[in-house]
Structure formats: structure tokens, C-alpha cells
Write a protein that holds these residues in place. Structure first.
Motif, mmCIF file in Angstrom:
data_model
loop_
_atom_site.group_PDB
_atom_site.id
_atom_site.type_symbol
_atom_site.label_atom_id
_atom_site.label_comp_id
_atom_site.label_asym_id
_atom_site.label_seq_id
_atom_site.Cartn_x
_atom_site.Cartn_y
_atom_site.Cartn_z
ATOM 1 N N MET A 697 0.829 -1.195 0.000
ATOM 2 C CA MET A 697 0.000 0.000 0.000
ATOM 3 C C MET A 697 0.867 1.250 0.000
ATOM 4 O O MET A 697 0.570 2.226 -0.704
ATOM 5 C CB MET A 697 -0.922 -0.007 1.220
ATOM 6 C CG MET A 697 -2.072 1.001 1.143
ATOM 7 S SD MET A 697 -3.334 0.522 -0.053
ATOM 8 C CE MET A 697 -3.250 1.857 -1.241
ATOM 9 N N VAL A 698 1.949 1.231 0.777
ATOM 10 C CA VAL A 698 2.886 2.351 0.799
ATOM 11 C C VAL A 698 3.463 2.579 -0.593
ATOM 12 O O VAL A 698 3.557 3.712 -1.085
ATOM 13 C CB VAL A 698 4.010 2.083 1.818
ATOM 14 C CG1 VAL A 698 5.190 3.006 1.578
ATOM 15 C CG2 VAL A 698 3.484 2.249 3.240
ATOM 16 N N ASP A 699 3.848 1.496 -1.252
ATOM 17 C CA ASP A 699 4.426 1.610 -2.595
ATOM 18 C C ASP A 699 3.412 2.180 -3.578
ATOM 19 O O ASP A 699 3.736 3.061 -4.392
ATOM 20 C CB ASP A 699 4.900 0.238 -3.068
ATOM 21 C CG ASP A 699 5.469 0.270 -4.468
ATOM 22 O OD1 ASP A 699 6.545 0.873 -4.664
ATOM 23 O OD2 ASP A 699 4.827 -0.300 -5.390
ATOM 24 N N ALA A 700 2.173 1.692 -3.513
ATOM 25 C CA ALA A 700 1.151 2.170 -4.442
ATOM 26 C C ALA A 700 0.858 3.652 -4.220
ATOM 27 O O ALA A 700 0.701 4.418 -5.186
ATOM 28 C CB ALA A 700 -0.117 1.344 -4.270
ATOM 29 N N LEU A 701 0.782 4.079 -2.953
ATOM 30 C CA LEU A 701 0.533 5.488 -2.665
ATOM 31 C C LEU A 701 1.710 6.359 -3.084
ATOM 32 O O LEU A 701 1.532 7.473 -3.596
ATOM 33 C CB LEU A 701 0.247 5.666 -1.176
ATOM 34 C CG LEU A 701 -1.064 5.058 -0.669
ATOM 35 C CD1 LEU A 701 -1.103 5.052 0.860
ATOM 36 C CD2 LEU A 701 -2.269 5.812 -1.233
ATOM 37 N N THR A 702 2.920 5.856 -2.882
ATOM 38 C CA THR A 702 4.117 6.600 -3.285
ATOM 39 C C THR A 702 4.148 6.785 -4.792
ATOM 40 O O THR A 702 4.415 7.883 -5.306
ATOM 41 C CB THR A 702 5.382 5.872 -2.807
ATOM 42 O OG1 THR A 702 5.337 5.718 -1.389
ATOM 43 C CG2 THR A 702 6.631 6.652 -3.198
ATOM 44 N N ARG A 703 3.905 5.722 -5.530
ATOM 45 C CA ARG A 703 3.911 5.803 -6.994
ATOM 46 C C ARG A 703 2.808 6.726 -7.503
ATOM 47 O O ARG A 703 2.954 7.348 -8.561
ATOM 48 C CB ARG A 703 3.739 4.410 -7.586
ATOM 49 C CG ARG A 703 4.939 3.496 -7.361
ATOM 50 C CD ARG A 703 4.687 2.095 -7.907
ATOM 51 N NE ARG A 703 5.800 1.200 -7.647
ATOM 52 C CZ ARG A 703 6.886 1.131 -8.413
ATOM 53 N NH1 ARG A 703 6.980 1.897 -9.500
ATOM 54 N NH2 ARG A 703 7.862 0.306 -8.114
#
Length: 744
Positions: A697-703
Motif C-alpha cells: 500500500m505504501v508503494d502504491a501510494l508513493t507511486r
């Protein structure tokens, strides 16, 4: 030239005047925070529940009442309808003072745990690190030796006794052993056990008639069901997790990082720990492998033996897939040859929701004492109902009908022909009975609310613990036909006065379809003023959530100046909504929110938060992403994120057969929709929802270029340590986040 003193004084006065309104607001919030902590730290309801411990006659039981300082142990005889203290406390304390050489602890009972010995004429208890035996007639106390290993409560390392008492089956160093109770000699049954390929003794069968359903006694009965009634055959499983996916648990806090690998079925379609079922003839040592199917994702759950020991019964189901697609089978195994026959299957109707698994103690199957018939749950009518079958798998008749779900069988009185079960309506759970002919359907509990039922082993009496959102819990003793004998316990709620408590409000609103009724509970702060505007927090939760007395921490959060509500979603029993996780929940939440606010002008739709954990953390995040203009602040704790990466989504089937549903259910693909403030909280050692979910989820929000907040809890699992430090930290974090961003 102005007077410096006067100028200084004027500056202070002006400063006080300028900041006075803010100080008042801060004072209000300080009072609210104090009340919030009191709701978390102080449980104002005393009593109203009991933990019964059954006795040898199958009817009588004892329980402890009161705080340790003044505890009383009562013994209840339902047949005589009497309740009396089990011990003469003054006499006991005098005898103990003589034995110990000092006053025993507390003012009342010096102990609250004991076991009967000598035909219930004496009790064995521990105090000051020593074991004693008390004669209940003479009150003579003798020091006792510590129990031997055989006398300790059951565990797989200590052993499972055979019904005839001749053998103790144990697991040691991953292998099965038998120990003779006559001379202590041992026989090694297996030698191929190893880490990740170990032997286990476990079943899920249980007798529904049980005052002591939870705890050690229940666990003992579960595991002894592995033995055939005659004690000649032992059922055991070998669990092979060598090829199952594993997740790393990283210990970040030591001198160097250490990694432990644990098995976890990451996604539908991947291998799971495979269980093979074997029967052991303890007389010859012969081992027979049971053919349980070759499917890579099949799971088995041993239920127990027919009374004559001729067959062992187990449930087989597919782990990766909806049971409506893949089927649930009840299978019988010949005790001698290991040959199997399928008793029945559920292929066309969804039964995935049935909880079956080691330690759960609940299955869709209840064997009757005659060994020739059994009860079975099915959704074939569109509702979860009970059906009567013969052991050959032929349907005899349905026992229950109607637009309501049956929850569980709690007792069967075969001699009188009654089946006792709990079922729920819109917001209430009650006890009912029906006879084995399918007639005489009757509700046995009266008070509105939620009823928890525990039958005596004899099946002739039951305890009814009940409450509702505005009525504190009470415990009643009743005959099996529902006749009230006496009220054993009623909650003392005088402590609620200190909290300025008012009952929460129950409500009914329409779902997003405009037709289905959704039921919920709404909580208000202690200083509620209908003329003010309040921010709102949705506590995402399971069905029929919050309909009992004094739900915390929901109630606690409201004290900070929020309107907090819970609402039941459309039933998971509905195959339409069940196979579309992520499609219907948030629209229903939005419909409930708007329906509530339309009649409650004090609810501020411009400040809406949502909180959830685990699977409901998934829904909290989804609310923030699917309805970003409605939900402005979210907290998701140990949240399921990835539809491809968690067993909860097996209900969707396989990614190959239902790709559209898996894609639709993913929160990751919606990350770009985030507009509000989102806090993710996750433990690094979560084995139910791996830490990788939070990282994805962190990766998706960052991207997606979306800001987020994150609290990582090193070493914490799915359920956090039950210590004051950790409890305080996480609840304070939730408080700060909602206060900062919703501004109550």
C-alpha cells in the motif's frame, strides 16, 4: 514616557483576553481526553457474566463471583434449583493460616482455581507456590505433591489418553509416540517426522452440551476424539509445509537482524501446507494412509468417530476457491482398511462461510448419539438452515425454514427429540429449539438483545447470558424448555454514573440498493449538544457488530467529541454480495452515513473519518479510495490490502476463474484516488496479515504521489501485546490522528 509596569501589565491582560477563547477550547478537549482515557482504562460494569465449571453429575456447576479481595465461589444445583457457597471461607482461611504459618492472601477466597478429587469430596489447589488438598467435610489440609505429567492438562507434548486409559499418544521431536500408563514403556509409531513435515494429533469435533466449552476441558475432548471409542485405532495427520510459501519475520531489535521464515498461503492458487491422514492400529503398529484426494489446495478437518468405532469422519474442502465452486465433502473412513466413502457434498450452494478448523470447535456437522443420523448446515434455501441426514448421506428432512440464518447447534437431546440452536434476526440472537421431525419450532429466550447460551452436559439446563445496547448483562439459569429457574448474576452499572454515560442509539437505514435495511448503533459524547456540529467516525466492523452493552473503544472515541457509528453490512450469506468483495460495502457505508445525517443535523458531513483493522482495515482504506469526497480521514490497522495476497479472498474463487472480481477487489489499483489523510498501522510480525500488505500500500501510494502516514510496530503481531504500555500507545495514536484532522 509611559510607565513600563503599566505597559507590561496591559500586555498580559491583552494577551489573556486574546487567548481566552482558545484556552476554553483546550480545556474542553482536555476534559474530553480525560473522559476518553477513563472509558479505556475503567470498565464500569461489574458482574453480569459467569464462567461455569461443570461437575460429575452433568448438571451442577461452580463459578467464581467478585473481585479477588472478596471473591465467593458458588455451587449451583439446577435440579434442586439451589445456589450456595461451596466453601466456608472463614473456616478455610483459619485452616490455611495454620498450614501456611501466616494469613492467606485477600479477604475472601484465597484462590479461585482448583480441581475436585476423591469423588468431589476434596479439592486440590495451589497457593504460595505449593499444592494442597482440602477435605470438604473436615477442612483438613494436606500438602500435595506437584502433579505428574499425566495429570497435567492435555497438550500435544504431554499427550492424549486413549478412552480405555491404557495409552498416552504424544508428539515428540515431530514424531508420534505411545506411552503405556501401566509400566511407562514407550512405542515410537513414526520415524519420518521433521520440521515442516511433522506429525500432529488434532480434531475439530466437540460435544455441544458443555458448560465448560472453552478452555482446557474443551481442548481435552477435542484431542481425545482422535482415538477410536475402543482405544485400538489412532487418527493422526502429517503436515507437509515444505513447499508452502513462506514469509520472513525480521527481528530488527537485536544486535544484528535475524530472520525467521513462516508458512503462509500468500494467494489463491499457491501451494498450502498439505495434510495427510493416517490410521494407526496400536495393537499391531500397522499404519494405513487414507486417500483424501490429490488436489494441491485441499484441506481436511477430522471430526471424530462413529460410536461403534467402525468409521472415522472428516470434512474435505478446497482452500483456494469458493466452496460453491469447488465443493465441501463429508467423508467416512473405514477403521480397518482406510477405504473412504463420500457421505455428502455441497457443490451448488455456498457454504464457504462455515467455520471449520483446528481449535475452532465449530463445524457444519453434528453427529447424533445413535451414530446413524447427523445434522448438517446448508445455504441451499438461500438461508443457513439445519438438515437431518442418515449416515449413508440420504436427506431425511429439513429441520428449520424461514428468512433467518441459523448460527450454531448448542445442544441435542436425542432422547426427547429436541435440537437446540441459536439463530439471529435483524439485530438479536436468541435460542430456539425444533424437534427431529421438523416441528415444534419455538423461541426459548425472552429478553431483547444478544443471548449467549451454554448448556449443561446433561442437556437438561442452560445458562443464558444476555444484554442489549441499553441493558446491562445478566445471567439466568433455565430448564431446557426455557423455564426460568433463577437469575444468577446481574451487572452492577453504578460506575457508569462517573462516566456520564447515556445509552447509544440503535438505528435502521437503507442500503445502497434502496431496499435492504441496515441496522447499526450510534454513539455520542458525554457532553453532547444537539445544537452543535460534530465530526463523524465510522467504525468498520463485522456483521451484527456493536449490538451488545457498552462497546469499547467505540464508546471511548465518541467522548473526544465525535459521533461514532457502526453499521451491519448486507449479509455475507447473500451469494450476490459475497462474491464481490469491495463492490457493495463502501456504497452501503455511504448510504448509511447519508441516511443518518439526513435526520441528524448535528452530524457534519464535511468531517468524516473511518477506522478499521484486519479485514475491516481493508474496508477503511477502500472507503478512503472509493469514496474520497465522503471520507476524509482514515486509520487502517493491520489491514488486508492485496486481494491476490490473502486467504480472505479465496471466497472469490481463483484468479484464473474470477479475474474480474480479484482486480475489482484490489485497493492497490485505487491508490491514486486518495484525497484525505490516511494512517497505516502495521506490526512487522503479523502472521495473519503479513507486513508486506502495508508495504504494498505504501508503494502504491508513493507511486501515485499521494501523501500518507505510517506507524510501524517492530515485533508486533496481528493482536498487539496486552500490556498497558502498548495499549496506551496505540489508542493515543488513534486519538491524536482523528483529533488533529477532524478537529472535534
Amino acid at each position: 514616557m509611559s510607565n513600563p509596569r503599566m505597559t507590561y501589565g496591559l500586555t498580559i491582560v491583552m494577551g489573556l483576553l486574546a487567548f481566552h477563547p482558545l484556552s476554553a477550547q483546550e480545556t474542553d478537549q482536555s476534559e474530553r481526553e480525560a473522559m476518553y482515557r477513563r472509558y479505556l482504562d475503567f470498565f464500569p460494569v461489574k458482574g453480569g457474566t459467569i464462567e461455569p465449571h461443570g461437575m460429575a453429575d452433568g448438571n451442577s456447576f461452580w463459578y467464581v463471583e467478585g473481585d479477588p479481595e472478596e471473591a465467593v465461589i458458588w455451587i449451583v444445583d439446577p435440579v434442586a434449583d439451589t445456589k450456595r457457597p461451596l466453601f466456608d471461607v472463614d473456616r478455610l482461611r483459619r485452616a490455611l493460616a495454620t498450614t501456611l504459618g501466616h494469613e492467606p492472601p485477600h479477604r475472601g477466597m484465597p484462590f479461585d482455581r482448583f480441581t475436585f478429587t476423591g469423588g468431589e469430596k476434596a479439592v486440590r489447589f495451589g497457593i504460595d507456590g505449593s499444592e494442597f488438598v482440602l477435605d470438604l467435610d473436615t477442612y483438613d489440609i494436606q500438602r500435595a505433591a506437584f502433579p505428574s505429567e499425566d495429570e497435567l492438562p492435555s497438550s500435544e507434548t504431554r499427550g492424549v489418553p486413549s478412552p480405555d486409559g491404557r495409552w498416552i499418544a504424544t508428539v515428540r521431536d515431530y514424531d508420534l509416540w505411545l506411552r503405556s500408563t501401566e509400566d511407562g514403556s514407550e512405542i515410537q509409531l513414526t520415524s519420518d517426522g521433521a520440521r515442516d513435515h511433522e506429525w500432529r494429533l488434532r480434531t475439530v469435533a466437540w460435544s455441544p452440551n458443555d458448560f465448560t466449552r472453552t478452555g482446557g476441558d474443551h481442548e481435552w475432548r477435542l484431542r481425545t476424539a482422535a482415538w477410536s471409542p475402543g482405544g485400538f485405532t489412532l487418527a493422526a495427520e502429517q503436515i507437509d509445509s515444505r513447499h508452502a510459501p513462506k514469509i520472513p519475520l525480521v527481528d530488527w531489535l537485536g544486535p544484528t537482524e535475524e530472520v525467521e521464515w513462516r508458512s503462509f498461503p500468500r494467494r489463491p492458487g499457491q501451494p498450502i501446507a498439505r495434510s495427510e491422514l493416517f490410521l494407526f492400529d496400536v495393537r499391531s503398529g500397522r499404519r494405513v494412509r487414507v486417500d483424501t484426494g490429490e488436489e494441491a489446495d485441499r484441506r481436511i478437518f477430522v471430526l471424530g468417530w462413529l460410536p461403534d468405532g467402525s468409521e472415522l469422519l472428516y470434512i474435505r474442502m478446497r482452500a483456494h476457491g469458493w466452496a460453491g465452486d469447488r465443493g465441501v465433502a463429508l467423508v467416512a473412513v473405514d477403521a480397518i482398511t482406510g477405504a473412504t466413502r463420500v457421505v455428502l457434498t455441497e457443490e451448488e450452494h455456498p457454504v464457504y462461510f462455515i467455520t471449520v478448523g483446528p481449535g475452532r470447535g465449530e463445524t457444519p456437522f453434528t453427529l447424533l448419539e445413535d451414530g446413524r443420523r447427523f445434522l448438517w448446515f446448508s445455504l441451499r434455501s438461500g438461508w443457513r438452515h439445519l438438515y437431518l441426514y442418515d449416515i449413508a448421506g440420504n436427506l431425511i428432512r429439513p429441520l428449520t425454514r424461514g428468512e433467518f440464518p441459523v448460527e450454531r447447534v448448542v445442544s441435542v437431546d436425542e432422547a426427547s427429540g429436541w435440537v437446540y440452536f441459536t439463530a439471529r434476526g435483524d439485530t438479536e440472537r436468541h435460542l430456539y429449539r425444533v424437534n427431529l421431525e421438523g416441528h415444534g419450532f419455538t423461541r426459548l429466550t425472552e429478553a431483547p438483545g444478544q443471548h449467549e447460551i451454554r448448556f449443561a452436559p446433561s442437556g437438561q439446563f442452560f445458562l443464558d447470558t444476555h444484554s442489549s445496547v441499553d441493558r446491562p448483562p445478566a445471567v439466568e439459569l433455565r430448564r431446557a424448555d426455557g423455564t426460568l429457574l433463577q437469575t444468577l448474576a446481574t451487572a452492577d452499572v453504578t460506575g457508569l454514573e462517573e462516566l456520564l454515560w447515556t445509552p447509544p442509539e440503535q438505528f435502521v437505514v437503507k442500503a445502497a440498493d434502496g431496499e435492504t435495511d441496515l441496522y447499526g448503533v450510534l454513539y455520542k459524547p458525554f457532553d453532547f449538544d444537539p445544537g452543535k456540529k460534530y465530526p463523524i467516525i465510522l467504525y468498520a466492523g463485522s456483521e451484527r457488530s456493536g449490538h451488545t452493552f457498552l462497546q469499547d473503544p467505540t464508546n471511548a472515541m465518541a467522548q473526544l467529541g465525535f459521533i461514532v457509528f457502526r453499521v451491519d453490512l448486507r449479509s455475507i450469506d447473500d451469494p450476490v454480495t459475497a462474491r464481490r468483495i469491495g463492490r457493495y460495502e463502501v456504497p452501503d457505508y455511504v448510504a448509511a452515513l447519508k441516511g443518518l445525517a439526513a435526520e441528524r443535523p448535528y452530524m457534519d458531513l464535511s468531517r468524516v473519518g473511518v477506522f478499521g483493522r484486519s479485514q475491516w482495515g481493508y474496508h477503511a482504506i477502500r472507503a478512503m479510495l472509493q469514496a474520497p469526497d465522503v471520507f476524509h480521514v482514515g486509520i487502517a490497522v493491520n489491514a488486508v490490502i492485496d486481494s491476490y495476497g490473502h486467504p480472505n479472498f479465496y471466497v472469490l474463487g481463483s484468479p484464473e476463474s474470477n479475474k474480474e472480481a480479484f482486480e475489482e477487489a484490489s485497493n492497490l489499483s485505487l491508490a491514486g484516488n486518495l484525497k484525505g489523510k490516511l494512517l497505516l498501522v502495521h506490526g512487522t510480525h503479523d502472521l495473519s496479515v503479513p507486513f508486506s500488505h502495508a508495504m504494498k500500500m505504501v508503494d502504491a501510494l508513493t507511486r501515485a504521489g499521494k501523501p500518507y502516514d505510517l506507524i510501524v510496530l517492530p515485533g508486533w503481531g496481528h493482536w498487539y501485546p496486552d500490556t498497558e504500555q502498548w495499549e496506551r500507545y496505540r489508542f493515543e495514536a488513534y486519538r491524536r490522528y482523528f483529533q488533529e484532522h477532524l478537529r472535534p
